[in-house]
Design an enzyme around this catalytic site. Sequence first.
Site, PDB file in Angstrom:
ATOM      1  N   ALA A 123     -15.596  -4.949   4.116  1.00  0.00           N
ATOM      2  CA  ALA A 123     -15.649  -5.585   5.433  1.00  0.00           C
ATOM      3  C   ALA A 123     -14.294  -6.233   5.717  1.00  0.00           C
ATOM      4  CB  ALA A 123     -16.790  -6.600   5.453  1.00  0.00           C
TER       5      ALA A 123
ATOM      6  N   LYS B 241       1.519  -3.982  10.993  1.00  0.00           N
ATOM      7  CA  LYS B 241       0.141  -3.991  11.505  1.00  0.00           C
ATOM      8  C   LYS B 241       0.137  -4.549  12.916  1.00  0.00           C
ATOM      9  CE  LYS B 241      -4.073  -3.291   9.552  1.00  0.00           C
ATOM     10  NZ  LYS B 241      -4.423  -2.450   8.405  1.00  0.00           N
TER      11      LYS B 241
ATOM     12  N   VAL C 208     -16.081   2.818   6.962  1.00  0.00           N
ATOM     13  CA  VAL C 208     -15.761   3.250   5.601  1.00  0.00           C
ATOM     14  C   VAL C 208     -16.891   2.879   4.636  1.00  0.00           C
ATOM     15  CG1 VAL C 208     -14.117   3.055   3.698  1.00  0.00           C
ATOM     16  CG2 VAL C 208     -13.278   3.111   6.055  1.00  0.00           C
TER      17      VAL C 208
ATOM     18  N   LEU D 238     -21.170  -2.321   5.879  1.00  0.00           N
ATOM     19  CA  LEU D 238     -21.516  -0.912   6.128  1.00  0.00           C
ATOM     20  C   LEU D 238     -20.871  -0.449   7.434  1.00  0.00           C
ATOM     21  CD1 LEU D 238     -25.277  -0.865   5.058  1.00  0.00           C
ATOM     22  CD2 LEU D 238     -23.296  -0.033   3.759  1.00  0.00           C
TER      23      LEU D 238
ATOM     24  N   LYS E 274       0.841  -1.207   0.000  1.00  0.00           N
ATOM     25  CA  LYS E 274       0.000   0.000   0.000  1.00  0.00           C
ATOM     26  C   LYS E 274       0.875   1.256   0.000  1.00  0.00           C
ATOM     27  CE  LYS E 274      -3.661  -0.259   2.615  1.00  0.00           C
ATOM     28  NZ  LYS E 274      -4.713  -0.169   3.668  1.00  0.00           N
TER      29      LYS E 274
ATOM     30  N   ALA F 145     -11.819  -2.934   1.681  1.00  0.00           N
ATOM     31  CA  ALA F 145     -11.435  -4.041   2.572  1.00  0.00           C
ATOM     32  C   ALA F 145      -9.987  -4.427   2.294  1.00  0.00           C
ATOM     33  CB  ALA F 145     -12.349  -5.232   2.359  1.00  0.00           C
TER      34      ALA F 145
ATOM     35  N   THR G 220     -10.192   7.610   3.847  1.00  0.00           N
ATOM     36  CA  THR G 220     -10.152   6.296   3.194  1.00  0.00           C
ATOM     37  C   THR G 220     -11.306   6.195   2.203  1.00  0.00           C
ATOM     38  OG1 THR G 220      -9.169   5.311   5.172  1.00  0.00           O
ATOM     39  CG2 THR G 220     -10.105   3.795   3.571  1.00  0.00           C
TER      40      THR G 220
HETATM   41  N1  PHE Z   1      -6.039   1.369   8.876  1.00  0.00           N
HETATM   42  C1  PHE Z   1      -5.197   1.954   7.887  1.00  0.00           C
HETATM   43  C2  PHE Z   1      -5.048   1.054   6.672  1.00  0.00           C
HETATM   44  O1  PHE Z   1      -5.418  -0.107   6.674  1.00  0.00           O
HETATM   45  C3  PHE Z   1      -3.852   2.179   8.438  1.00  0.00           C
HETATM   46  C4  PHE Z   1      -3.488   3.523   8.945  1.00  0.00           C
HETATM   47  C5  PHE Z   1      -2.301   3.636   9.542  1.00  0.00           C
HETATM   48  C6  PHE Z   1      -4.262   4.648   8.753  1.00  0.00           C
HETATM   49  C7  PHE Z   1      -1.836   4.846   9.996  1.00  0.00           C
HETATM   50  C8  PHE Z   1      -3.822   5.849   9.194  1.00  0.00           C
HETATM   51  C9  PHE Z   1      -2.611   5.942   9.816  1.00  0.00           C
HETATM   52  O2  PHE Z   1      -4.529   1.487   5.677  1.00  0.00           O
END
Ligand code: PHE
Length: 348
Positions: free
Chosen positions: A234, A75, A181, A178, A63, A256, A147
Amino acid sequence: MSTLLDHEQLVLRRGTRSGLPIAVAVHSSVLGQPLGGCRMRPYADWCAAVDDALRLSTAMTYKCAVSGLDHGGAKAVVALGGPLGGPDRRRVFLDVGDVVESMGGAYATGPDIGTTPLDMVTIAERTRHVFCLPAGNGGSGDSSPPTARGVRAAIRATLAHRFGSPDPAGRRCTIIGLGAVGALVAEELADAGAKLTVTDVDPARCGLADRLGAVWRSPVDALHAPADLLIPAAVGGLLTAELVAGLSCAAIVGPANNQLATDPVAELLHARGILWVPDYVASAGGVIHATAVELRRRSPAEALAEVDGIGHTVAAILSAAEHTGTPPHRAALVRAQARLAATGTRVD
Ligand code: PHE
């Protein structure tokens, strides 16, 4: 998952206050400090939580790489045993803060499924390596709206590529989930005039469907409903080989994480002529926005423009895929890996 560990670190602790298993997987620091949200949900056992952390952290590396961010992927996962009360919740996030702090900056956390900006405030009592505190506490706030905005850009680019127009008006869109996001994406698409079908594992979310004029279906029926776009919003693992055989949609794009149950499912989707936009491309709005505001000191408008850039990334990946005759997931991987390879070498 491969039998060889391709992650840099895996930390597993039982929280000293909460007693809950906390797993932090750091996949890669090649592009910079590894980032990734903290997910909290029930798992069958702590091994399943570790497995999720390993997979989700790998996705964060891709990502960040594909989004042009100078960050690696990581993570945190908290495995719940049952429902949490208020004081317990505080204990959990003090524990998470301690684990993050013990890693000395090798990982910075943020919100994810099951965690909120207020939980980040608790984490911040123990460490400064945390994103998305509320604006009043000096952070960039909830990551769900950016997001969702990134998903909007990804949807429009996908529609433009597949149907020749980015406009969702009149398009049949099915949203699976739902949550924070998914609900925002649903509102946005309803406003834009899409024909919406929605579902959630929580039947109480059906009220939102009514308000938006969307058709509510059970999860199984929603997945099989004919659609122009299927939008997974989800938890992961939705796209199995069996499901793909029965899908009747033209394209899949949504927020997701880890949508594929197994990697080869991407090839099955391609073989069926279903355009799949990799989840790590479409879902990057939260991390792009948080780092833009908190680290790169961008103005709100500049940060949103960066999030909207996801549309250009999706368009570039889809056209590269078309020109080279490869599926989009391969074109995305090539882009991400090129960035990872260009930036120094990791000493293994
Ligand atoms: N939850 C976000 C994602 O999956 C991760 C994230 C990390 C968002 C740090 C903001 C800051 O991409």
